[in-house]
Structure formats: structure tokens, C-alpha cells
Design a protein around this motif. Structure first.
Motif, PDB file in Angstrom:
ATOM      1  N   VAL A 178       0.723  -1.252  -0.164  1.00 33.12           N
ATOM      2  CA  VAL A 178       0.007  -0.034   0.088  1.00 33.12           C
ATOM      3  C   VAL A 178       0.954   1.332   0.133  1.00 33.12           C
ATOM      4  CG1 VAL A 178      -1.761  -1.090   1.310  1.00 33.12           C
ATOM      5  CG2 VAL A 178      -0.142  -0.104   2.445  1.00 33.12           C
ATOM      6  N   TRP A 179       0.421   2.307  -0.479  1.00 31.43           N
ATOM      7  CA  TRP A 179       0.839   3.665  -0.445  1.00 31.43           C
ATOM      8  C   TRP A 179      -0.114   4.646  -0.277  1.00 31.43           C
ATOM      9  CZ3 TRP A 179       2.343   7.212  -5.047  1.00 31.43           C
ATOM     10  CH2 TRP A 179       3.399   8.210  -4.736  1.00 31.43           C
ATOM     11  N   VAL A 180       0.395   5.616   0.738  1.00 30.31           N
ATOM     12  CA  VAL A 180      -0.649   6.476   1.022  1.00 30.31           C
ATOM     13  C   VAL A 180      -0.324   7.967   0.951  1.00 30.31           C
ATOM     14  CG1 VAL A 180      -2.133   6.999   2.960  1.00 30.31           C
ATOM     15  CG2 VAL A 180      -1.178   4.779   2.805  1.00 30.31           C
ATOM     16  N   ILE A 181      -1.083   8.620   0.077  1.00 30.11           N
ATOM     17  CA  ILE A 181      -0.981  10.132  -0.165  1.00 30.11           C
ATOM     18  C   ILE A 181      -1.668  10.934   0.949  1.00 30.11           C
ATOM     19  CG2 ILE A 181      -1.087  11.909  -1.832  1.00 30.11           C
ATOM     20  CD1 ILE A 181      -1.071   9.888  -4.107  1.00 30.11           C
ATOM     21  N   CYS A 182      -0.993  11.525   1.639  1.00 34.36           N
ATOM     22  CA  CYS A 182      -1.385  12.061   2.970  1.00 34.36           C
ATOM     23  C   CYS A 182      -1.392  13.524   3.022  1.00 34.36           C
ATOM     24  CB  CYS A 182      -0.621  11.600   4.197  1.00 34.36           C
ATOM     25  SG  CYS A 182      -0.624   9.827   4.639  1.00 34.36           S
ATOM     26  N   ARG A 183      -2.464  14.053   3.511  1.00 33.57           N
ATOM     27  CA  ARG A 183      -2.444  15.634   3.846  1.00 33.57           C
ATOM     28  C   ARG A 183      -2.931  15.732   5.174  1.00 33.57           C
ATOM     29  NH1 ARG A 183      -1.605  19.718  -0.003  1.00 33.57           N
ATOM     30  NH2 ARG A 183      -3.195  20.884   0.679  1.00 33.57           N
ATOM     31  N   PHE A 184      -2.240  16.925   5.919  1.00 31.67           N
ATOM     32  CA  PHE A 184      -2.406  17.340   7.243  1.00 31.67           C
ATOM     33  C   PHE A 184      -2.408  18.745   7.197  1.00 31.67           C
ATOM     34  CE2 PHE A 184      -0.583  18.219  11.447  1.00 31.67           C
ATOM     35  CZ  PHE A 184      -1.792  17.932  12.073  1.00 31.67           C
ATOM     36  N   LYS A 185      -3.584  19.467   7.670  1.00 28.53           N
ATOM     37  CA  LYS A 185      -3.756  20.622   7.691  1.00 28.53           C
ATOM     38  C   LYS A 185      -2.861  21.293   6.513  1.00 28.53           C
ATOM     39  CE  LYS A 185      -4.045  21.301  12.626  1.00 28.53           C
ATOM     40  NZ  LYS A 185      -3.363  21.273  14.047  1.00 28.53           N
ATOM     41  N   ASN A 186      -3.662  21.454   5.530  1.00 28.51           N
ATOM     42  CA  ASN A 186      -2.950  21.874   4.272  1.00 28.51           C
ATOM     43  C   ASN A 186      -1.775  21.550   3.751  1.00 28.51           C
ATOM     44  OD1 ASN A 186      -5.597  23.128   3.436  1.00 28.51           O
ATOM     45  ND2 ASN A 186      -5.078  24.848   5.015  1.00 28.51           N
ATOM     46  N   ASN A 187      -1.111  20.779   4.193  1.00 33.03           N
ATOM     47  CA  ASN A 187       0.275  20.423   3.817  1.00 33.03           C
ATOM     48  C   ASN A 187       0.332  18.777   3.433  1.00 33.03           C
ATOM     49  OD1 ASN A 187       2.446  22.445   4.772  1.00 33.03           O
ATOM     50  ND2 ASN A 187       1.022  22.323   6.570  1.00 33.03           N
ATOM     51  N   TRP A 188       1.230  18.526   2.428  1.00 36.03           N
ATOM     52  CA  TRP A 188       1.565  17.042   2.238  1.00 36.03           C
ATOM     53  C   TRP A 188       2.303  16.591   3.511  1.00 36.03           C
ATOM     54  CZ3 TRP A 188      -1.469  15.622  -1.481  1.00 36.03           C
ATOM     55  CH2 TRP A 188      -1.586  16.576  -2.859  1.00 36.03           C
ATOM     56  N   LEU A 189       1.756  15.309   3.959  1.00 34.49           N
ATOM     57  CA  LEU A 189       2.661  14.720   5.073  1.00 34.49           C
ATOM     58  C   LEU A 189       3.489  13.406   4.304  1.00 34.49           C
ATOM     59  CD1 LEU A 189       3.145  14.041   7.850  1.00 34.49           C
ATOM     60  CD2 LEU A 189       0.974  12.727   8.100  1.00 34.49           C
ATOM     61  N   LEU A 190       4.598  13.610   4.323  1.00 33.26           N
ATOM     62  CA  LEU A 190       5.533  12.567   3.901  1.00 33.26           C
ATOM     63  C   LEU A 190       6.257  11.849   5.178  1.00 33.26           C
ATOM     64  CD1 LEU A 190       5.310  14.672   1.339  1.00 33.26           C
ATOM     65  CD2 LEU A 190       6.935  13.439   0.667  1.00 33.26           C
ATOM     66  N   THR A 191       6.944  10.916   4.861  1.00 33.23           N
ATOM     67  CA  THR A 191       8.116  10.587   5.866  1.00 33.23           C
ATOM     68  C   THR A 191       9.481  10.506   5.223  1.00 33.23           C
ATOM     69  OG1 THR A 191       8.426   8.699   7.296  1.00 33.23           O
ATOM     70  CG2 THR A 191       7.860   8.162   5.150  1.00 33.23           C
ATOM     71  N   GLU A 192      10.683  10.519   6.013  1.00 34.32           N
ATOM     72  CA  GLU A 192      11.786  10.468   5.499  1.00 34.32           C
ATOM     73  C   GLU A 192      12.588   9.129   5.727  1.00 34.32           C
ATOM     74  OE1 GLU A 192      14.285  13.657   6.308  1.00 34.32           O
ATOM     75  OE2 GLU A 192      16.348  12.909   5.260  1.00 34.32           O
ATOM     76  N   HIS A 193      12.298   8.320   4.699  1.00 31.20           N
ATOM     77  CA  HIS A 193      12.928   6.760   4.967  1.00 31.20           C
ATOM     78  C   HIS A 193      14.209   6.891   4.866  1.00 31.20           C
ATOM     79  CE1 HIS A 193      14.164   2.809   3.547  1.00 31.20           C
ATOM     80  NE2 HIS A 193      13.000   2.568   4.194  1.00 31.20           N
ATOM     81  N   LEU A 194      15.019   6.284   5.883  1.00 34.84           N
ATOM     82  CA  LEU A 194      16.447   6.497   6.250  1.00 34.84           C
ATOM     83  C   LEU A 194      17.426   6.151   5.111  1.00 34.84           C
ATOM     84  CD1 LEU A 194      16.645   4.333   9.657  1.00 34.84           C
ATOM     85  CD2 LEU A 194      16.935   6.705   9.239  1.00 34.84           C
ATOM     86  N   SER A 195      17.018   5.357   4.016  1.00 37.95           N
ATOM     87  CA  SER A 195      17.967   5.136   2.845  1.00 37.95           C
ATOM     88  C   SER A 195      17.435   5.647   1.620  1.00 37.95           C
ATOM     89  CB  SER A 195      18.274   3.887   2.645  1.00 37.95           C
ATOM     90  OG  SER A 195      17.199   2.856   2.617  1.00 37.95           O
ATOM     91  N   ARG A 196      16.100   5.534   1.354  1.00 37.48           N
ATOM     92  CA  ARG A 196      15.457   6.272   0.219  1.00 37.48           C
ATOM     93  C   ARG A 196      15.168   7.621   0.148  1.00 37.48           C
ATOM     94  NH1 ARG A 196      12.076   1.325   0.745  1.00 37.48           N
ATOM     95  NH2 ARG A 196      10.647   2.561   1.685  1.00 37.48           N
ATOM     96  N   GLY A 197      15.021   8.387   1.370  1.00 39.08           N
ATOM     97  CA  GLY A 197      14.635   9.789   1.242  1.00 39.08           C
ATOM     98  C   GLY A 197      13.202  10.089   1.482  1.00 39.08           C
ATOM     99  N   LEU A 198      12.518  11.184   1.074  1.00 36.05           N
ATOM    100  CA  LEU A 198      11.333  11.599   1.181  1.00 36.05           C
ATOM    101  C   LEU A 198      10.186  10.837   0.422  1.00 36.05           C
ATOM    102  CD1 LEU A 198      12.026  15.575   1.210  1.00 36.05           C
ATOM    103  CD2 LEU A 198      11.379  14.115   3.263  1.00 36.05           C
ATOM    104  N   GLU A 199       9.329  10.387   1.043  1.00 37.75           N
ATOM    105  CA  GLU A 199       8.312   9.693   0.178  1.00 37.75           C
ATOM    106  C   GLU A 199       7.076   9.573   1.013  1.00 37.75           C
ATOM    107  OE1 GLU A 199      10.088   5.875   0.017  1.00 37.75           O
ATOM    108  OE2 GLU A 199       9.567   5.149   1.744  1.00 37.75           O
TER     109      GLU A 199
END
Ligand code: GTP
Length: 161
Positions: free
Chosen positions: A31-52
Motif C-alpha cells: 500500500v502507498w498513502v498520499i497524506c494531507r495534514f492541515k493544508n500540507n502534504w505529509l511525507l516520511t523520510e525513509h532512512l535510505s530512500r529519502g522523502l516519500e
């Protein structure tokens, strides 16, 4: 299939993307989840892959929507308020074929945690940069047409606040 998009990913693997109802598998394992939180995109920073956008594997006995909510919480601390199925894609890797459900999630609350699994935790962005395909800060999974096609689709279907 109404709209099937076919393209290569960052590594040259073949990707098939469709916004139909579970076109490639009724039991996708990712699964892959495009997230919004209070008018922003919410991503995570994977330790090796980076922002996603957050995501991962569906566990044994879990439904894909449960995996989506769990992965968002594990990788960002976000509590999913609304989850909408957007589409599905299939990547033909070297040894296996991965099928992923794409969701849109509205995040109601961001809980501060001291552990975010294989990530550095939540990252809020006002916009996705235009140069994302060449930007080293971003993960390869953000560098093919799944991202822009899904976001195009989202703005047609989901009302942002
Ligand atoms: P772990 O078991 O968690 O280490 O994962 P893995 O490296 O075996 O990867 P996974 O089973 O998640 O995926 C297998 C391959 O499919 C990856 O190496 C990628 O090439 C490809 N893949 C997985 N997810 C995506 C994605 O979202 N986008 C693209 N373009 N490729 C992906």
C-alpha cells in the motif's frame, strides 16, 4: 480497463497504473498513502530512500486499508481520519511483481513518537517540488508517473479544505 498508464520507473522497471477498482489484484500485498495534514502534504523520510509518502507491505491477516492506517502511523505518527482508494499499480521488478494500492488519507492528528521504524518520521511540505524527479532528497518511488497521475486524479476527486 478504462485508463491504463504504462511507463518505466526510476530504475527502468515497467509500471502499469490504473484508477479502476483493484484492476491487477483483489489482494494487493503493498500500500502507498498520499497524506494531507492541515493544508500540507505529509511525507516520511525513509532512512535510505529519502522523502516519500508512507506505505509498505500488507501483513499476514491484515486488510490493505488496515495496512495503510498502520503504515501511516508507524512512519509519521499520523492518525488517519479519512481514507479513500485512488487506484492501483504494478511494478515488474527483476525477480517479482509488486502490486500496490494507492490511497488518499486525510490526517486528523499527528502524534509525536520516539520511534518511526525505518524512517526519520513526519515531514510536512506545502508543495511537491517541480524537480522531484531530479531531487536527491526524494525517494525513487516518488520519481515515476504514479505520483503526478495520482495527484492529478486526487484534485478531481477529493475536496481539500
Ligand atoms: P523489503 O523486503 O522490505 O526489503 O523490500 P524489497 O526491497 O524486497 O522490496 P519490495 O518487496 O517492497 O519491492 C520489490 C521491488 O519492487 C523493489 O526493489 C522495487 O524495485 C520495486 N518497488 C516496490 N515498491 C515500489 C514502488 O512504489 N514504486 C516503484 N517504482 N517500484 C517499487
Amino acid at each position: 480497463m478504462k485508463d491504463l498508464y504504462t511507463f518505466k520507473d526510476y530504475y527502468g522497471n515497467l509500471v502499469r497504473l490504473s484508477f479502476d477498482d483493484h484492476p491487477f489484484s483483489s489482494h494487493p500485498k503493498h500500500v502507498w498513502v498520499i497524506c494531507r495534514f492541515k493544508n500540507n502534504w505529509l511525507l516520511t523520510e525513509h532512512l535510505s530512500r529519502g522523502l516519500e509518502f508512507p506505505g509498505g507491505k500488507v501483513e499476514e491477516g491484515e486488510k490493505p486499508i488496515e495496512a495503510a492506517e498502520r503504515e501511516v502511523f508507524e512512519e509519521t505518527g499520523g492518525i488517519v481520519e479519512q481514507l479513500v482508494y485512488i487506484g492501483q499499480y504494478q511494478v515488474y521488478g527483476k525477480s517479482e511483481c509488486v502490486v500496490k494500492n494507492i490511497y488518499f488519507a486525510n490526517i486528523g492528528e499527528l502524534i509525536d513518537k520516539n520511534h518511526y521504524y525505518e524512517t526519520k518520521g513526519p515531514r510536512l511540505l506545502q508543495g511537491i517540488p517541480k524537480d522531484v524527479k531530479n531531487n536527491r532528497a526524494f525517494s525513487f518511488i516518488m520519481k515515476d508517473d504514479v505520483l503526478n497521475k495520482s495527484i492529478e486524479r486526487l484534485t478531481d476527486e477529493v475536496q481539500f479544505e
